[in-house]
Each structure stands twice: as structure tokens, then as C-alpha cells.
Design a protein around this motif. Structure first.
Motif, short mmCIF file in Angstrom:
data_model
loop_
_atom_site.label_atom_id
_atom_site.label_comp_id
_atom_site.label_asym_id
_atom_site.label_seq_id
_atom_site.Cartn_x
_atom_site.Cartn_y
_atom_site.Cartn_z
N PRO A 48 0.83 -1.21 0.00
CA PRO A 48 0.00 0.00 0.00
C PRO A 48 0.87 1.26 0.00
CG PRO A 48 0.00 -1.03 2.18
CD PRO A 48 0.79 -1.93 1.27
N PRO A 49 0.28 2.40 -0.41
CA PRO A 49 1.02 3.65 -0.32
C PRO A 49 1.48 3.88 1.12
CG PRO A 49 -1.06 3.97 -1.46
CD PRO A 49 -1.07 2.57 -0.90
N LYS A 56 -1.96 0.64 7.99
CA LYS A 56 -2.62 0.30 9.26
C LYS A 56 -2.99 1.57 10.02
CE LYS A 56 0.40 -2.64 11.00
NZ LYS A 56 1.01 -3.71 11.82
N ASN A 57 -2.06 2.53 10.06
CA ASN A 57 -2.34 3.79 10.76
C ASN A 57 -3.52 4.52 10.11
OD1 ASN A 57 -0.24 3.53 12.62
ND2 ASN A 57 1.23 4.48 11.25
N TRP A 58 -3.54 4.53 8.78
CA TRP A 58 -4.62 5.19 8.06
C TRP A 58 -5.97 4.54 8.38
CZ3 TRP A 58 -7.69 3.43 3.88
CH2 TRP A 58 -8.47 4.42 3.28
N ILE A 59 -6.00 3.21 8.41
CA ILE A 59 -7.24 2.49 8.75
C ILE A 59 -7.72 2.89 10.15
CG2 ILE A 59 -8.23 0.22 9.30
CD1 ILE A 59 -7.97 0.60 6.31
N LYS A 113 -11.56 3.61 -0.67
CA LYS A 113 -11.05 4.97 -0.88
C LYS A 113 -9.53 5.02 -0.94
CE LYS A 113 -14.98 6.92 1.58
NZ LYS A 113 -15.43 7.60 2.80
N SER A 114 -8.87 3.88 -0.75
CA SER A 114 -7.41 3.84 -0.77
C SER A 114 -6.85 4.24 -2.12
CB SER A 114 -6.94 2.41 -0.44
OG SER A 114 -5.55 2.29 -0.58
N SER A 115 -5.72 4.89 -2.08
CA SER A 115 -4.99 5.17 -3.32
C SER A 115 -4.52 3.85 -3.91
CB SER A 115 -3.76 6.04 -3.02
OG SER A 115 -4.14 7.29 -2.51
N PRO A 116 -4.20 3.81 -5.21
CA PRO A 116 -3.69 2.57 -5.80
C PRO A 116 -2.42 2.10 -5.08
CG PRO A 116 -4.25 4.13 -7.51
CD PRO A 116 -4.34 4.87 -6.21
N LYS A 150 -1.05 7.25 17.09
CA LYS A 150 -2.32 7.74 17.61
C LYS A 150 -2.61 9.17 17.18
CE LYS A 150 -2.39 4.60 21.45
NZ LYS A 150 -2.48 4.39 22.86
N ASP A 151 -1.60 9.91 16.74
CA ASP A 151 -1.79 11.29 16.32
C ASP A 151 -2.10 11.33 14.82
OD1 ASP A 151 -1.79 13.98 15.87
OD2 ASP A 151 0.33 14.28 16.34
N LYS A 152 -3.29 11.80 14.45
CA LYS A 152 -3.72 11.80 13.05
C LYS A 152 -2.82 12.63 12.16
CE LYS A 152 -8.55 10.81 13.67
NZ LYS A 152 -9.88 11.03 13.18
N ASP A 153 -2.16 13.64 12.68
CA ASP A 153 -1.33 14.52 11.85
C ASP A 153 0.02 13.93 11.49
OD1 ASP A 153 -3.34 16.39 11.91
OD2 ASP A 153 -2.57 17.32 13.74
N GLU A 154 0.43 12.85 12.15
CA GLU A 154 1.75 12.28 11.90
C GLU A 154 1.81 11.45 10.62
OE1 GLU A 154 3.53 10.23 15.18
OE2 GLU A 154 2.66 11.61 16.61
N ASN A 155 0.71 10.99 10.10
CA ASN A 155 0.71 10.09 8.96
C ASN A 155 -0.01 10.73 7.77
OD1 ASN A 155 0.75 7.99 7.20
ND2 ASN A 155 -0.66 6.71 8.34
N PRO A 156 0.71 11.12 6.73
CA PRO A 156 0.09 11.77 5.58
C PRO A 156 -0.39 10.77 4.53
CG PRO A 156 2.45 11.73 5.30
CD PRO A 156 2.15 11.06 6.62
N TYR A 157 -1.05 9.69 4.96
CA TYR A 157 -1.41 8.62 4.03
C TYR A 157 -2.18 9.16 2.83
CZ TYR A 157 -2.83 4.07 2.36
OH TYR A 157 -3.03 2.96 1.59
N TYR A 158 -3.06 10.11 3.03
CA TYR A 158 -3.86 10.65 1.92
C TYR A 158 -3.80 12.14 1.88
CZ TYR A 158 -5.56 6.11 0.85
OH TYR A 158 -5.63 4.81 0.47
#
Length: 158
Positions: A48-49, A56-59, A113-116, A150-158
Motif C-alpha cells: 500500500p502507499p 494500518k495507521n490510516w485504517i 477509498k485507498s490510493s492505488p 495515535k496522532d492523526k497529523d503524523e501520517n500523511p497517508y492521503y
């Protein structure tokens, strides 16, 4: 079974990612039966991207637990399967183990909604791969693993 015949068969890789653990397995699907992969074949598993932990964090950060599941304090492991196509797009979503309260449908809706992804490869060619994703619940909440941010801002998955 000759090398060229095996080379033309559909390749299926199964990768299980869990909030709690990660396991990797591989198999060839032959007319609804499974055969071991020849050792001379080179495989690269789909990704995954932002990698497995990023996914996993994005989920965990974006999954909306259905209200009924929270109220019922649902426990257990939800498991879905999907396909990563040769072009990295996701398709063929199925709930293989349901814990009810629309938890499976909510997870499929999010993963759609995941990126390719980076597709899987066998002997230098992109191949269609199966993917299994389990999500564990405890008392109506997602069970977190220590490597989940746990911090949403740490992972720029999308």
C-alpha cells in the motif's frame, strides 16, 4: 508441470496484515486447488502507499466504528479479503469473518477509498494478488498495536 505452463498460471499472493501481527504467505491457485510456488520464481508482494504500517495507521485513524458496534461493545476479529489488480487498483471486496453491526461494510467502504497500491510482481510481471485484512475489536473499539500512531497529523497517508 513444465516451467512455461506454470509461468502462465494465475498467481495469487496472500498477505495478512493485522493490527496485532503481520504474516506473509504465498500460493498458486490451480482450478480451485492450491499448489506450492516453484523456488525459481521471483515474487514481490503488493504494497500500500506509505507501506504496511502507514496503511494500518490510516485504517485506525479513518475507520468510523458503527454506533451499534460501539453500543454493543463488540469484541472479535473482522476479516475482509480484496484483490490488488495488476494496475494497483483494489477490487473484489468480501467479508470473510463478520462480527456484525455493519463493521465489515464500514471497513470495505473505507478501503475502497485507498490510493492505488504497488502491485505484486512475479518474474518481472505485474500480477493480480489477493489480500486479507483483519481488524480486531475490544469493547466496541479497535484494538491497537504498539506500532500504530495515535496522532492523526503524523501520517500523511492521503
Amino acid at each position: 508441470m513444465g516451467f512455461f505452463w506454470v509461468h502462465k498460471l494465475s498467481f495469487m499472493c496472500i498477505v495478512s496484515i493485522s493490527i496485532l501481527s503481520q504474516a506473509v504467505g504465498q500460493s498458486l491457485v490451480l482450478d480451485d486447488s492450491i499448489a506450492d510456488i516453484s523456488p525459481h520464481m521471483i515474487e514481490i508482494f503488493p504494497e500500500p502507499p506509505y507501506g504496511t504500517n502507514g496503511f494500518k495507521n490510516w485504517i485506525v485513524k479513518n475507520y468510523k466504528i458503527p454506533t451499534a458496534a460501539k453500543k454493543a461493545k463488540v469484541n472479535g476479529k473482522l476479516i475482509i479479503n480484496f484483490t490488488i489488480e495488476k494496475n494497483g487498483r483494489l477490487s473484489n471486496f468480501q467479508i470473510t469473518k463478520d462480527i456484525g453491526y455493519h463493521t465489515g461494510e464500514a471497513l470495505i467502504e473505507l478501503i475502497r477509498k485507498s490510493s492505488p497500491w504497488k502491485p505484486g510482481y512475479q518474474d518481472g510481471r505485474a500480477v493480480k494478488c489477493g489480500y486479507t485484512y483483519p481488524l480486531s475489536f475490544s469493547n466496541g473499539e479497535i484494538k491497537l498495536d504498539k506500532d500504530i500512531q495515535k496522532d492523526k497529523d503524523e501520517n500523511p497517508y492521503y
